[in-house]
Motif scaffolding. Sequence first.
Motif, PDB file in Angstrom:
ATOM      1  N   LEU A   1       0.824  -1.201   0.000  1.00 26.76           N
ATOM      2  CA  LEU A   1       0.000   0.000   0.000  1.00 26.76           C
ATOM      3  C   LEU A   1       0.861   1.254   0.000  1.00 26.76           C
ATOM      4  O   LEU A   1       0.560   2.233  -0.692  1.00 26.76           O
ATOM      5  CB  LEU A   1      -0.947  -0.012   1.199  1.00 26.76           C
ATOM      6  N   VAL A   2       1.930   1.245   0.768  1.00 29.35           N
ATOM      7  CA  VAL A   2       2.855   2.383   0.801  1.00 29.35           C
ATOM      8  C   VAL A   2       3.506   2.577  -0.572  1.00 29.35           C
ATOM      9  O   VAL A   2       3.607   3.701  -1.079  1.00 29.35           O
ATOM     10  CB  VAL A   2       3.931   2.166   1.888  1.00 29.35           C
ATOM     11  N   GLU A   3       3.950   1.476  -1.173  1.00 33.00           N
ATOM     12  CA  GLU A   3       4.609   1.564  -2.470  1.00 33.00           C
ATOM     13  C   GLU A   3       3.632   2.012  -3.565  1.00 33.00           C
ATOM     14  O   GLU A   3       3.994   2.777  -4.466  1.00 33.00           O
ATOM     15  CB  GLU A   3       5.222   0.213  -2.827  1.00 33.00           C
ATOM     16  N   SER A   4       2.381   1.554  -3.484  1.00 35.76           N
ATOM     17  CA  SER A   4       1.399   1.897  -4.513  1.00 35.76           C
ATOM     18  C   SER A   4       1.129   3.401  -4.539  1.00 35.76           C
ATOM     19  O   SER A   4       0.819   3.969  -5.589  1.00 35.76           O
ATOM     20  CB  SER A   4       0.085   1.129  -4.285  1.00 35.76           C
ATOM     21  N   ILE A   5       1.234   4.044  -3.376  1.00 35.70           N
ATOM     22  CA  ILE A   5       1.045   5.490  -3.308  1.00 35.70           C
ATOM     23  C   ILE A   5       2.114   6.199  -4.129  1.00 35.70           C
ATOM     24  O   ILE A   5       1.839   7.159  -4.858  1.00 35.70           O
ATOM     25  CB  ILE A   5       1.073   5.964  -1.842  1.00 35.70           C
ATOM     26  N   ARG A   6       3.358   5.692  -4.039  1.00 37.86           N
ATOM     27  CA  ARG A   6       4.466   6.330  -4.758  1.00 37.86           C
ATOM     28  C   ARG A   6       4.382   6.105  -6.260  1.00 37.86           C
ATOM     29  O   ARG A   6       4.959   6.864  -7.040  1.00 37.86           O
ATOM     30  CB  ARG A   6       5.804   5.794  -4.237  1.00 37.86           C
ATOM     31  N   GLN A   7       3.680   5.081  -6.672  1.00 48.40           N
ATOM     32  CA  GLN A   7       3.553   4.789  -8.097  1.00 48.40           C
ATOM     33  C   GLN A   7       2.406   5.552  -8.756  1.00 48.40           C
ATOM     34  O   GLN A   7       2.311   5.587  -9.985  1.00 48.40           O
ATOM     35  CB  GLN A   7       3.330   3.279  -8.307  1.00 48.40           C
ATOM     36  N   PHE A   8       1.536   6.139  -7.951  1.00 48.48           N
ATOM     37  CA  PHE A   8       0.364   6.803  -8.516  1.00 48.48           C
ATOM     38  C   PHE A   8       0.769   8.134  -9.146  1.00 48.48           C
ATOM     39  O   PHE A   8       1.630   8.839  -8.631  1.00 48.48           O
ATOM     40  CB  PHE A   8      -0.687   7.034  -7.422  1.00 48.48           C
ATOM     41  N   PRO A   9       0.147   8.495 -10.281  1.00 44.04           N
ATOM     42  CA  PRO A   9       0.504   9.755 -10.955  1.00 44.04           C
ATOM     43  C   PRO A   9       0.341  10.975 -10.053  1.00 44.04           C
ATOM     44  O   PRO A   9      -0.566  11.033  -9.216  1.00 44.04           O
ATOM     45  CB  PRO A   9      -0.483   9.814 -12.130  1.00 44.04           C
TER      46      PRO A   9
END
Length: 317
Positions: free
Chosen positions: A274-282
């Motif tokens: 979940l933490v990593e997915s935030i950084r991948q979001f535009p």
Amino acid sequence: MAASIGAAPCRTLFRRSCGKRLSAAWGLLGGARGLVAQGETHLGFQTVPEAEKEQRVYQVFESVAKKYDIMNDSMSFGIHRLWKDILLHQMNPYPGTQLLDVAGGTGDIAFRFINYVRSQREYRLRQKLKSHQNLSWQEISKSYQEEALKPLGGSQVVICDINKEMVKVGKQKAQLLGYTEGLSWVVGNAEELPFDDDKFDIYTIAFGIRNVTHIDQALQEAYRVLQPGGRFLCLEFSQVNNPLISRLYDLYSFQVIPVLGEIIAGDWKSYQYLVESIRQFPAQEEFKAMIEDAGFLKVEYRNLTAGIVAIHSGFKL
């Protein structure tokens, strides 16, 4: 206006034909961007085949469903409640509004919507009675009885979530809190919604769109199911606009949140994702352009808490 409408399909087709887009590959405190190969996407900082992402994200939320609300409070120190309240005030729904809440999981947006519409209807009733001071008590009593029979004025909210376990938890929560009227639950995919065209007044998605495999398809589906004049609202983690806060936020995200996930939910890996997915979001401007590509007009965003989250808004006109 006409030019922007014409440009939208072109940009969308360009994305599809290329089959790739920029994605963040941040390290602990930042990093470089790179290209994801055609037919692949990111699952946090991992690169996986597109066909695998949906199932693996499903497993993440299946794992965390029972502790989802507790973890939201713990991770955000309860601030997520304020963010959702701000979303509802920006939405400002009226009695009779038809809302679709996608990735609505445990019902946080839906319950707030019901509370907001109910309070609006009660306020209108009080104003109406104030303007008729000569009413008898029988007439006043009748007005309140009618309000009790139809407290939402015809409003309905449909919660659509792909994860059956999240829907199960949401239904249990609704029953416990006494939400029975104007509420329905549907298991469905944001990329292929099981609803007719031009059906809803408002579409919301809170902390869910970053988890879909094809964000552009989810946005196109949002556009399809909204009525002309309908509104798209997305509350999602975004890019922090203060360098100092960004460093502290990264430190907290990577060093503390997975630990909380292990302690509270017994699940380190899901919260690392979940933490990593935030950084991948535009970032805000890039996501704004994607919303415009889907056909929405008057697209704008509002940063909250220094850009930790943002509310994006657009209209189907």
